[in-house]
Scaffold this active site. Sequence first.
Site, PDB file in Angstrom:
ATOM      1  NE  ARG A 170      -3.833  -2.026   1.945  1.00 53.28           N
ATOM      2  CZ  ARG A 170      -4.964  -2.545   2.642  1.00 53.28           C
ATOM      3  NH1 ARG A 170      -4.756  -2.200   3.961  1.00 53.28           N
ATOM      4  NH2 ARG A 170      -5.626  -3.558   2.386  1.00 53.28           N
ATOM      5  CD  GLU A 217      -7.744   1.216  12.532  1.00 56.09           C
ATOM      6  OE1 GLU A 217      -8.584   0.615  12.218  1.00 56.09           O
ATOM      7  OE2 GLU A 217      -7.142   2.216  12.068  1.00 56.09           O
TER       8      GLU A 217
HETATM    9  C1  LIG Z   1     -14.011   0.029   4.419  1.00 56.13           C
HETATM   10  C2  LIG Z   1     -12.880  -0.429   5.403  1.00 56.13           C
HETATM   11  C3  LIG Z   1     -12.485  -1.831   4.827  1.00 56.13           C
HETATM   12  C4  LIG Z   1     -11.498  -2.747   5.563  1.00 56.13           C
HETATM   13  N1  LIG Z   1     -11.288  -3.843   4.916  1.00 56.13           N
HETATM   14  C5  LIG Z   1     -10.090  -4.532   5.606  1.00 56.13           C
HETATM   15  C6  LIG Z   1      -9.885  -5.994   5.417  1.00 56.13           C
HETATM   16  O1  LIG Z   1     -10.498  -6.427   4.263  1.00 56.13           O
HETATM   17  N2  LIG Z   1      -9.023  -6.697   6.095  1.00 56.13           N
HETATM   18  C7  LIG Z   1      -8.566  -6.112   7.114  1.00 56.13           C
HETATM   19  O2  LIG Z   1      -7.843  -6.960   7.871  1.00 56.13           O
HETATM   20  N3  LIG Z   1      -8.675  -5.021   7.668  1.00 56.13           N
HETATM   21  C8  LIG Z   1      -9.672  -4.285   6.917  1.00 56.13           C
HETATM   22  N4  LIG Z   1     -10.085  -2.673   7.452  1.00 56.13           N
HETATM   23  C9  LIG Z   1      -9.656  -2.437   8.434  1.00 56.13           C
HETATM   24  C10 LIG Z   1     -10.320  -3.063   9.899  1.00 56.13           C
HETATM   25  O3  LIG Z   1     -11.604  -3.387   9.625  1.00 56.13           O
HETATM   26  C11 LIG Z   1     -10.114  -2.316  11.163  1.00 56.13           C
HETATM   27  O4  LIG Z   1      -8.804  -1.960  11.635  1.00 56.13           O
HETATM   28  C12 LIG Z   1     -10.619  -3.212  12.315  1.00 56.13           C
HETATM   29  O5  LIG Z   1     -12.148  -3.770  11.923  1.00 56.13           O
HETATM   30  C13 LIG Z   1     -10.541  -2.397  13.526  1.00 56.13           C
HETATM   31  O6  LIG Z   1     -11.587  -2.887  14.435  1.00 56.13           O
HETATM   32  P1  LIG Z   1     -11.796  -2.423  15.848  1.00 56.13           P
HETATM   33  O7  LIG Z   1     -12.742  -3.140  16.639  1.00 56.13           O
HETATM   34  O8  LIG Z   1     -10.459  -2.216  16.552  1.00 56.13           O
HETATM   35  O9  LIG Z   1     -12.347  -0.950  15.631  1.00 56.13           O
HETATM   36  P2  LIG Z   1     -13.753  -0.727  14.972  1.00 56.13           P
HETATM   37  O10 LIG Z   1     -14.364  -1.968  14.416  1.00 56.13           O
HETATM   38  O11 LIG Z   1     -13.418   0.528  14.123  1.00 56.13           O
HETATM   39  O12 LIG Z   1     -14.633  -0.306  16.479  1.00 56.13           O
HETATM   40  C14 LIG Z   1     -14.376   0.760  17.046  1.00 56.13           C
HETATM   41  C15 LIG Z   1     -16.032   1.361  17.661  1.00 56.13           C
HETATM   42  O13 LIG Z   1     -15.471   2.149  18.684  1.00 56.13           O
HETATM   43  C16 LIG Z   1     -16.655   3.035  18.688  1.00 56.13           C
HETATM   44  N5  LIG Z   1     -15.847   4.465  19.612  1.00 56.13           N
HETATM   45  C17 LIG Z   1     -15.252   5.051  18.902  1.00 56.13           C
HETATM   46  N6  LIG Z   1     -15.264   6.196  19.715  1.00 56.13           N
HETATM   47  C18 LIG Z   1     -15.745   5.841  20.810  1.00 56.13           C
HETATM   48  C19 LIG Z   1     -16.295   6.497  21.949  1.00 56.13           C
HETATM   49  N7  LIG Z   1     -15.583   7.965  22.547  1.00 56.13           N
HETATM   50  N8  LIG Z   1     -17.050   6.009  22.999  1.00 56.13           N
HETATM   51  C20 LIG Z   1     -17.692   4.957  22.708  1.00 56.13           C
HETATM   52  N9  LIG Z   1     -17.490   4.190  21.723  1.00 56.13           N
HETATM   53  C21 LIG Z   1     -16.497   4.692  20.612  1.00 56.13           C
HETATM   54  C22 LIG Z   1     -17.072   3.037  17.427  1.00 56.13           C
HETATM   55  O14 LIG Z   1     -18.559   3.508  17.220  1.00 56.13           O
HETATM   56  C23 LIG Z   1     -16.981   1.862  16.903  1.00 56.13           C
HETATM   57  O15 LIG Z   1     -17.878   1.079  16.823  1.00 56.13           O
HETATM   58  C24 LIG Z   1     -10.900  -2.182   6.685  1.00 56.13           C
HETATM   59  C25 LIG Z   1     -11.412  -0.995   7.219  1.00 56.13           C
HETATM   60  C26 LIG Z   1     -12.474  -0.292   6.521  1.00 56.13           C
HETATM   61  C27 LIG Z   1     -12.577   1.324   7.020  1.00 56.13           C
END
Ligand SMILES: Cc1cc2nc3c(=O)[nH]c(=O)nc-3n(C[C@H](O)[C@H](O)[C@H](O)COP(=O)(O)OP(=O)(O)OC[C@H]3O[C@@H](n4cnc5c(N)ncnc54)[C@H](O)[C@@H]3O)c2cc1C
Length: 568
Positions: free
Chosen positions: A293, A381
């Site tokens: 990337r 993340e």
């Molecule tokens: C369009 C897209 C496609 C992707 N495709 C891929 C892929 O194919 N393969 C791959 O490995 N990765 C992919 N990624 C990256 C991957 O999806 C993310 O890095 C991963 O899902 C993050 O998971 P997470 O649980 O850490 O955070 P998230 O799934 O982002 O969840 C974080 C949550 O925290 C909540 N939140 C934030 N701030 C607050 C607050 N102050 N108070 C309460 N709640 C809060 C949000 O509402 C959210 O629901 C993609 C990302 C995107 C955007």
Amino acid sequence: MKIDPIEVETDVLVIGAGAAGMYAAVEAARRGARVFLIDRSLIGRGGATVMAQMTVAAALGSEVPDHWRHHLDDTLTAGRGLCGEPLSRLLCEEAPECILEMEQWGVGWARKDGHFVQAMAPGHDRPRCVYVDFLNTGPAVSKTLRTVVNRTGGITKAGDLCVIDLVRAGGAGAAVAGAVALHLGSGGPVVISAKATVVATGGLTRLYGRNSASGNMGGDGYALALRAGARLIDMEFVQFFPIGHLAPRLVGMDPIMWDPFRYKLGGRLLNNAGEEFAHRYGTAEDGRYVLTRDVATFAILKEVEAGRGSPHGGVYLSFEHCSQAALRAAFGPVIDRLAANGIDLTRMPVEVAPIAHYHMGGVKADAGMGTEVVGLFVAGEAVGGANGANRLSGNAITEALVFGRRAGASAADHARQMRAPPLARRNARAALDLLAADRPDRDLNTAELIDRLQRTMADDVGPLRSGARLARALATIDDLTRALGDTPVGDGRAFDLQRLGWFDLRNMLLVARVVATTALSRTESRGAHRREDHPDARAEWGVNQIVGLPGGHIEVSRARSAAEMAAS
Ligand SMILES: Cc1cc2nc3c(=O)[nH]c(=O)nc-3n(C[C@H](O)[C@H](O)[C@H](O)COP(=O)(O)OP(=O)(O)OC[C@H]3O[C@@H](n4cnc5c(N)ncnc54)[C@H](O)[C@@H]3O)c2cc1C
């Protein structure tokens, strides 16, 4: 408007209900903890997880023999010497277990002849990425985890709760003991006392106008953790997804959907003369998908800069060599949705350009997902360091699952050792005072300020950086911070978006300042961080930058990376 706070008490508070937060909640609950899982959006529908489309990397070896050590080697190579190796190792070593547990829970990874299909993705040395057809990986992962959360005893869920600050059980150096949240539906405060708190709030892509994620990804978790005394690492490394959709107009589909197309069908990146150009930047593609990337982003921006871009300021991505039958076999119903948008890939290329997508940086954590603050854990993340200067495709969902599970385990173990949650109302005073502010008279257009910040970040802290641009960005961030002031605007009633915008901007400005500051001090180019005025990687920069906030001021220090220590 003053509303009395609702008070909640729990063993483990999990903030954010993406894959990381939901897995953490399940793991903590099955270890006997009472869990409170909250999200500023709907549970399991608010962040990046539900939007992800295809790849989840794990050394399952179902297509060709594999071992987690090979996955680790590729991850470390992509990270350009900056990966925090214990975290990268955890990610790769435990990935297969989590992927198999997700399958037991019914996610439905794509299969062929009885075994999991594993796709080849750039930077991996063999086919390693499982997925759910068609472009359904994120929704399937979210739905599966939502179902498991619902059937696991001991988890209480609440959506529409936006955490505005973590609360410590005393002054500087004291443990984190819960959080204060704004209930969006009423405008009222909620004080949560917790023996252990897991921040799983995802990334920061909302700092950039053109981004692939949801409006909830403004870097809240980084700001919350920093203000609570934790430190951040690798914050200068923002990943731009090179082939975000640019034109023609695409309604109801994801801007990064071309990645899965490239995995399955190759595709050709072309400039306005119809030439493939990747070879000019060090990697020949020849119809295969091998560009990582960071390299692809750089190559596209340089073609555009040289006047060889497409009409809307990107380059072309062509699948015109594919037959209608091949497209349908690979993407079934998605082809109809493209047709509804007037796109026939057998006859026309699309225009693509880089788009903010993921953050390699985040909260500094150990391999138990503990931070430097007692009682505070991180997952997904929100964690920094596992991917160094550049993340491989597929590692982000994996990291969310693996780190979520580990954070849930560590938080439950920590909570078990404590008698009562220590949060006294008075420790939450500062955050409660902010929420009680009543300033309908102050005229501040927070949406306009957010727009200005997003433009500044895209123009001056984007994929191509320079000292002058970064300094200009920091000056704008100063202006915006002054305009924001210390008191929330709005009247704090139900769904007061002006007030929510104030709290969002407070976090976004802090995080943007950290990204720009660390980008300015890193006088080299490495991975996703490209300095036009310092185009080469420099050996002395084989270090991670670590950011703290002592006394409310950003303090940047350097730590030798694992790779540098191994070499000495
Ligand atoms: C369009 C897209 C496609 C992707 N495709 C891929 C892929 O194919 N393969 C791959 O490995 N990765 C992919 N990624 C990256 C991957 O999806 C993310 O890095 C991963 O899902 C993050 O998971 P997470 O649980 O850490 O955070 P998230 O799934 O982002 O969840 C974080 C949550 O925290 C909540 N939140 C934030 N701030 C607050 C607050 N102050 N108070 C309460 N709640 C809060 C949000 O509402 C959210 O629901 C993609 C990302 C995107 C955007």
